[in-house]
Design an enzyme around this catalytic site. Structure first.
Site, mmCIF file in Angstrom:
data_model
loop_
_atom_site.group_PDB
_atom_site.id
_atom_site.type_symbol
_atom_site.label_atom_id
_atom_site.label_comp_id
_atom_site.label_asym_id
_atom_site.label_seq_id
_atom_site.Cartn_x
_atom_site.Cartn_y
_atom_site.Cartn_z
ATOM 1 N N HIS A 1 -24.625 11.900 58.568
ATOM 2 C CA HIS A 1 -24.288 10.225 59.154
ATOM 3 C C HIS A 1 -25.233 10.109 60.988
ATOM 4 O O HIS A 1 -24.371 11.048 61.835
ATOM 5 C CB HIS A 1 -22.985 9.813 59.015
ATOM 6 C CG HIS A 1 -22.718 10.030 57.526
ATOM 7 N ND1 HIS A 1 -22.068 11.162 57.496
ATOM 8 C CD2 HIS A 1 -23.018 9.412 56.652
ATOM 9 C CE1 HIS A 1 -22.048 11.144 55.486
ATOM 10 N NE2 HIS A 1 -23.252 10.074 55.133
ATOM 11 N N HIS B 1 -17.692 9.593 64.574
ATOM 12 C CA HIS B 1 -17.359 8.021 64.720
ATOM 13 C C HIS B 1 -16.275 8.121 65.607
ATOM 14 O O HIS B 1 -16.814 6.449 65.813
ATOM 15 C CB HIS B 1 -17.686 7.811 62.998
ATOM 16 C CG HIS B 1 -18.258 8.278 61.858
ATOM 17 N ND1 HIS B 1 -19.944 7.720 62.783
ATOM 18 C CD2 HIS B 1 -18.817 9.528 60.854
ATOM 19 C CE1 HIS B 1 -20.424 8.429 61.461
ATOM 20 N NE2 HIS B 1 -19.988 9.374 60.842
#
Length: 224
Positions: free
Chosen positions: A78, A34
């Protein structure tokens, strides 16, 4: 932090080992997908896969005087938004992400190939999607190195995953990725990425299973 820096260094080391002739190597941490080039995000300070990919390309160009195409296969639950953004205009890096469609990050960045999965997705549906994604990767790209994010969070017992993969399903996932790279004699480095089980021993078991399969494939590499 020192931990974040060392995590990046471990992915770099794993890539160097895989490319040195060992064929397969791992980082016990990493998978901090991320993080962007200019900022962190989602508990991720630095993007280890992106740093490692760039550094391996630079080192390869210096020694081999030719480019090193890198595929990042991100199977954390994710989406790897930071990785996708970093390489969004770079044809030398192929970013593949299979992830929960309704899970974090809620604003996703376009990868080279994104596969959105519904809440409750189980083994059969997941493995079918992965098979198609790997076929598409092969059709569009020929990597000289694979960086694999083997997240434990698609597991049914994960607090944040929202998918329903079993231990066997996740092991089958790992086998598909390791086998894909091995059959093409493409060095592979992997890291563990996410895992947030209600029972920590279940997350650890998923990760141990990944390492057990990896050891099997590492042994195959050694007799080539």
């Amino acid at each position: 932090s020192e931990r974040a820096r060392r995590s990046v260094g471990a992915t770099v080391a794993a890539c160097r080992i895989a490319l040195s002739g060992q064929g397969l190597a791992a980082n016990l941490a990493g998978g901090t997908h991320h993080a962007y080039a200019d900022k962190g995000g989602g508990f991720c300070v630095f993007n280890d896969a992106a740093v490692a990919a760039r550094l391996m390309q630079a080192e390869h160009a210096r020694h081999a005087r030719r480019s090193l195409p890198v595929a990042i296969i991100d199977l954390d639950v994710h989406q790897g938004n930071g990785t996708a953004h970093i390489f969004r205009n770079d044809t030398s890096v192929f970013t593949l992400s299979l992830h929960g469609a309704k899970n974090f990050p809620f604003r996703k960045e376009p990868s080279s190939l994104d596969v959105d999965l519904p809440d409750g997705c189980g083994d059969d549906e997941y493995l079918h999607a992965l098979d198609h994604a790997l076929d598409e990767l092969e059709r569009r790209f020929a990597p000289g190195l694979v960086i694999y994010l083997a997240g434990a969070d698609p597991f049914a017992g994960d607090r944040l995953g929202r998918l329903r993969l079993s231990f066997d399903g996740l092991e089958a996932r790992d086998r598909r990725v390791f086998d894909w790279a091995f059959k093409r004699r493409t060095p592979l480095a992997f890291c563990m990425a996410g895992g947030y089980g209600h029972e920590i021993n279940e997350t650890v078991q998923v990760q141990v299973n990944t390492y057990r399969v990896a050891l099997e494939y590492w042994r195959r590499w050694q007799v080539l």
